[in-house]
Design an enzyme around this catalytic site. Structure first.
Site, PDB file in Angstrom:
ATOM      1  N   LYS A   9       3.303 -25.838  17.139  1.00 55.34           N
ATOM      2  CA  LYS A   9       4.472 -25.553  16.405  1.00 55.34           C
ATOM      3  C   LYS A   9       5.540 -24.306  16.872  1.00 55.34           C
ATOM      4  CE  LYS A   9       4.901 -30.564  15.099  1.00 55.34           C
ATOM      5  NZ  LYS A   9       5.006 -30.992  14.247  1.00 55.34           N
ATOM      6  N   ARG A 102      -3.049 -28.370   8.236  1.00 52.90           N
ATOM      7  CA  ARG A 102      -1.709 -28.094   7.686  1.00 52.90           C
ATOM      8  C   ARG A 102      -2.134 -28.320   6.084  1.00 52.90           C
ATOM      9  NH1 ARG A 102      -0.164 -33.392  11.080  1.00 52.90           N
ATOM     10  NH2 ARG A 102       0.573 -32.565  12.136  1.00 52.90           N
ATOM     11  N   ASN A 112       4.928 -27.793  10.118  1.00 48.40           N
ATOM     12  CA  ASN A 112       3.461 -28.685   9.695  1.00 48.40           C
ATOM     13  C   ASN A 112       2.434 -28.251  10.574  1.00 48.40           C
ATOM     14  OD1 ASN A 112       4.454 -30.352  11.285  1.00 48.40           O
ATOM     15  ND2 ASN A 112       3.658 -32.153  10.447  1.00 48.40           N
ATOM     16  N   HIS A 115       0.825 -30.530  16.187  1.00 54.86           N
ATOM     17  CA  HIS A 115       1.004 -31.990  16.701  1.00 54.86           C
ATOM     18  C   HIS A 115      -0.327 -32.352  16.947  1.00 54.86           C
ATOM     19  CE1 HIS A 115       2.402 -35.253  18.224  1.00 54.86           C
ATOM     20  NE2 HIS A 115       1.964 -35.140  19.806  1.00 54.86           N
TER      21      HIS A 115
END
Length: 138
Positions: A9, A102, A112, A115
């Site tokens: 991300k 994470r 975080n 994905h």
């Protein structure tokens, strides 16, 4: 062999964690079948998070995923989804075990780092948002 969609991300890209994330999946024995850096459109983000459309945090998820570049990849291996989810750790980084991505790097529940598809059905929907068939190696 099973496949799983992984996204690094915007916070993971911004914090220069791309190599670290990729190497953790490779060390787990998962093969990379597709990999690219991209900017996610609002339409792609809304499709990706469509299961959360009616939740109050939906707009925040979409805004976050479109806030900067991401790295999308498809990994393949035995139990790729379960292995990837274990590597990623709990969605809320404060509850993720040390040694997970994470647990080691997450800033909060939204930022975080990664994905990972949570089921085969999710993977079948998600990978088509980020990849064309000709971008995936056999």
């Amino acid at each position: 062999m099973e496949r799983c969609l992984i996204l690094v991300k915007p916070d993971g890209v911004e914090r220069n964690l791309i190599g670290e994330v990729i190497s953790r999946f490779e060390r787990k024995g998962l093969a990379i079948k597709a990999l690219k850096m991209m900017r996610v459109t609002r339409e792609q983000a809304e499709d990706h998070y469509s299961v959360h459309r009616l939740k109050p945090f939906f707009d925040d998820l979409v805004s976050y995923l479109t806030s900067g570049p991401i790295v999308a990849m498809i990994v393949e291996g035995n139990n790729a989804i379960a292995s990837s989810r274990m590597l990623a750790g709990a969605t809320d980084g404060s509850k993720a075990a040390p040694g997970t991505i994470r647990g080691d790097f997450s800033l909060d529940i939204e930022r975080n780092i990664v994905h990972a598809s949570d089921s085969l059905e999710s993977y079948e929907h998600e990978y088509k948002i980020f990849f064309n068939e000709n971008e995936i190696m056999d």
